[in-house]
Each structure stands twice: as structure tokens, then as C-alpha cells.
Design a protein around this motif. Sequence first.
Motif, PDB file in Angstrom:
ATOM      1  N   ARG A  28      13.680  -1.784   0.156  1.00 45.58           N
ATOM      2  CA  ARG A  28      14.526  -2.055  -1.012  1.00 45.58           C
ATOM      3  C   ARG A  28      13.878  -1.557  -2.302  1.00 45.58           C
ATOM      4  O   ARG A  28      14.538  -0.964  -3.160  1.00 45.58           O
ATOM      5  N   ILE A  29      12.583  -1.771  -2.437  1.00 44.10           N
ATOM      6  CA  ILE A  29      11.890  -1.329  -3.654  1.00 44.10           C
ATOM      7  C   ILE A  29      11.810   0.194  -3.692  1.00 44.10           C
ATOM      8  O   ILE A  29      12.007   0.816  -4.745  1.00 44.10           O
TER       9      ILE A  29
ATOM     10  N   PRO B 154      15.555   6.732  -5.384  1.00 47.06           N
ATOM     11  CA  PRO B 154      16.781   6.706  -4.566  1.00 47.06           C
ATOM     12  C   PRO B 154      16.881   7.838  -3.547  1.00 47.06           C
ATOM     13  O   PRO B 154      17.525   7.680  -2.510  1.00 47.06           O
ATOM     14  N   ASP B 155      16.262   8.980  -3.826  1.00 42.83           N
ATOM     15  CA  ASP B 155      16.377  10.122  -2.920  1.00 42.83           C
ATOM     16  C   ASP B 155      15.330  10.118  -1.809  1.00 42.83           C
ATOM     17  O   ASP B 155      15.368  10.968  -0.911  1.00 42.83           O
ATOM     18  N   LEU B 156      14.391   9.193  -1.858  1.00 44.74           N
ATOM     19  CA  LEU B 156      13.351   9.138  -0.834  1.00 44.74           C
ATOM     20  C   LEU B 156      13.963   8.703   0.497  1.00 44.74           C
ATOM     21  O   LEU B 156      14.816   7.822   0.549  1.00 44.74           O
ATOM     22  N   ARG B 157      13.523   9.327   1.568  1.00 41.03           N
ATOM     23  CA  ARG B 157      14.067   9.036   2.896  1.00 41.03           C
ATOM     24  C   ARG B 157      13.175   8.025   3.620  1.00 41.03           C
ATOM     25  O   ARG B 157      11.961   8.231   3.742  1.00 41.03           O
ATOM     26  N   ILE B 158      13.771   6.948   4.083  1.00 47.81           N
ATOM     27  CA  ILE B 158      13.043   5.895   4.794  1.00 47.81           C
ATOM     28  C   ILE B 158      13.477   5.895   6.251  1.00 47.81           C
ATOM     29  O   ILE B 158      14.666   5.744   6.557  1.00 47.81           O
ATOM     30  N   LEU B 159      12.527   6.056   7.165  1.00 50.23           N
ATOM     31  CA  LEU B 159      12.797   6.005   8.598  1.00 50.23           C
ATOM     32  C   LEU B 159      12.015   4.837   9.184  1.00 50.23           C
ATOM     33  O   LEU B 159      10.786   4.805   9.107  1.00 50.23           O
ATOM     34  N   ILE B 160      12.726   3.871   9.728  1.00 50.83           N
ATOM     35  CA  ILE B 160      12.097   2.673  10.280  1.00 50.83           C
ATOM     36  C   ILE B 160      11.722   2.908  11.741  1.00 50.83           C
ATOM     37  O   ILE B 160      12.534   3.387  12.532  1.00 50.83           O
TER      38      ILE B 160
ATOM     39  N   GLU C 139       0.826  -1.203   0.000  1.00 52.91           N
ATOM     40  CA  GLU C 139       0.000   0.000   0.000  1.00 52.91           C
ATOM     41  C   GLU C 139       0.864   1.258   0.000  1.00 52.91           C
ATOM     42  O   GLU C 139       0.521   2.265  -0.643  1.00 52.91           O
ATOM     43  N   ALA C 140       1.990   1.204   0.720  1.00 54.53           N
ATOM     44  CA  ALA C 140       2.891   2.353   0.772  1.00 54.53           C
ATOM     45  C   ALA C 140       3.466   2.652  -0.612  1.00 54.53           C
ATOM     46  O   ALA C 140       3.545   3.808  -1.035  1.00 54.53           O
ATOM     47  N   LEU C 141       3.878   1.610  -1.327  1.00 53.66           N
ATOM     48  CA  LEU C 141       4.420   1.787  -2.677  1.00 53.66           C
ATOM     49  C   LEU C 141       3.350   2.329  -3.621  1.00 53.66           C
ATOM     50  O   LEU C 141       3.628   3.205  -4.456  1.00 53.66           O
ATOM     51  N   ASP C 142       2.129   1.832  -3.484  1.00 54.67           N
ATOM     52  CA  ASP C 142       1.031   2.311  -4.330  1.00 54.67           C
ATOM     53  C   ASP C 142       0.781   3.799  -4.091  1.00 54.67           C
ATOM     54  O   ASP C 142       0.539   4.560  -5.028  1.00 54.67           O
TER      55      ASP C 142
ATOM     56  N   ALA D 185      17.518   2.159   4.243  1.00 54.40           N
ATOM     57  CA  ALA D 185      16.886   2.990   5.270  1.00 54.40           C
ATOM     58  C   ALA D 185      17.860   4.059   5.756  1.00 54.40           C
ATOM     59  O   ALA D 185      19.060   3.809   5.900  1.00 54.40           O
ATOM     60  N   SER D 186      17.343   5.264   6.018  1.00 48.75           N
ATOM     61  CA  SER D 186      18.165   6.376   6.486  1.00 48.75           C
ATOM     62  C   SER D 186      18.200   6.472   8.000  1.00 48.75           C
ATOM     63  O   SER D 186      18.992   7.227   8.558  1.00 48.75           O
ATOM     64  N   GLY D 187      17.333   5.732   8.662  1.00 47.24           N
ATOM     65  CA  GLY D 187      17.316   5.779  10.110  1.00 47.24           C
ATOM     66  C   GLY D 187      16.511   4.635  10.686  1.00 47.24           C
ATOM     67  O   GLY D 187      15.734   3.979   9.981  1.00 47.24           O
ATOM     68  N   TYR D 188      16.711   4.391  11.976  1.00 44.03           N
ATOM     69  CA  TYR D 188      16.040   3.284  12.654  1.00 44.03           C
ATOM     70  C   TYR D 188      15.803   3.714  14.089  1.00 44.03           C
ATOM     71  O   TYR D 188      16.748   3.997  14.836  1.00 44.03           O
ATOM     72  N   ILE D 189      14.544   3.785  14.482  1.00 43.75           N
ATOM     73  CA  ILE D 189      14.208   4.143  15.857  1.00 43.75           C
ATOM     74  C   ILE D 189      13.267   3.099  16.432  1.00 43.75           C
ATOM     75  O   ILE D 189      12.463   2.504  15.715  1.00 43.75           O
ATOM     76  N   LEU D 190      13.405   2.878  17.728  1.00 46.25           N
ATOM     77  CA  LEU D 190      12.567   1.903  18.399  1.00 46.25           C
ATOM     78  C   LEU D 190      11.270   2.559  18.859  1.00 46.25           C
ATOM     79  O   LEU D 190      11.214   3.771  19.084  1.00 46.25           O
ATOM     80  N   LYS D 191      10.230   1.758  19.006  1.00 49.45           N
ATOM     81  CA  LYS D 191       8.910   2.290  19.335  1.00 49.45           C
ATOM     82  C   LYS D 191       8.787   2.783  20.774  1.00 49.45           C
ATOM     83  O   LYS D 191       7.746   3.314  21.155  1.00 49.45           O
TER      84      LYS D 191
END
Length: 217
Positions: free
Chosen positions: A74-75, A81-87, A45-48, A105-111
Amino acid sequence: MTEIKQNMINVLLVDDHPLVRDGIRARLESEQGIYIAGEAQNGQEALDFARQQLPDVVLMDVSMPVMNGLEATRIFKETWPDLRILILSMHDNREYIMQLIQGGASGYILKDVGSDELIKAIETVHQGGTYFSSGASQSLFRAETVIPPAQPDSGLTPRESTVLKHLAEGQSNKEIARILDISVRTVETHRQNIKQKLNIHTAAGLARYAIENGLID
């Protein structure tokens, strides 16, 4: 579908738990400069959504049905390529985190982070930096983890290695300039030289290189 807003950080919120999305949306909607452009409950859904309206930052969980966060990351990076992904995840396993960094991913934070840190993380990755919450950082850099030494043929000068270390820790050009007592333009020059020498052109890639080559203590 929500419209993208100019002069705002447009965030796509991706999590399969409605209550989690509701809580994050409620907090971020009160923050000036950040706008929830859309929501999705899995990676597909996010990719769509992104194919119709490209956000600035994708704030995404990992464990989701249909398509998980790792595959979606990955997709996303292959397509934009310039989109920022924060997990945003509950998992603090080092291999888990490394796979997502390697996926782009550009970052990773815990909940368990507070809302102020979540906002800081979004702003940092949007500005081109990388961000890891303290729990994620502890998992990445724990003492028992064996990290190979820096490659001797990288061609980086000592100053460039120092700049790369700070970049990998998520600090902005302005922050690095202040720490090293040099101009922002000089930091930008070092950054470009580092990218050219290593043939790495993304913040996530530079962070991965620094991690894998022991430039971060």
C-alpha cells in the motif's frame, strides 16, 4: 547498496528468510535481462531501499516482521504508483490475495511455482500486465465464490469488456491483438478508453474491477 542497471529489469527481492532469497537470487542471476538490484528482509527495509534507488519490480513475500507485505504494498503504490509489485507467497487464501490486489499488487504467485514461471511473472508485470499463478487463480475464481455481476452503467462496449477480460488475465497488448485478430494499436486504443470510462488507471485496478464484476470466468 547495489547499483541499478540500465536496460535490465531491476528487481528488489524482499523476504525474511535468507535461504529463500539466496535460492531466488541464484536462479534469477542466470537469466539475461533480469538483475537483482537489492535485497530486504521486511517491508520497511524495502521502502528504505526504494527511496534511495527505485527498482522496476518488487518481488515480495507477505508474512514478514517489522512491516508485512500488505502494508508495504500500500505504501509503495501510494508513493510510487507506477512501481510494479509481484507477491511471492505460500498463502493461497482468496481474501488474502484480494487484499493485496486492492492494495496495488500487480501479480500474485505461490512459492511452489517453477523458476520459469517466476521469470514469466516478473516479465509480465514489468511490461504492465498482471500475473497470477494457477494456484492463486484457482483461489480467486473458485466456483463457490460469489462475484457480483458487471455493472450495467460502466459504459464499456462488448469489445472493450473482452479486452478488459484479457488484460485482467495478464495478457499483453500484443497477445490480445493476436487472440482477437486486431492490431496492437487498436488494443491500445481500447485500453485507453477502458481506463477513461472506468476512471481506473492502473493494471492492478483494472484486474480488480474485472474480478469484482464477474468479467473473468
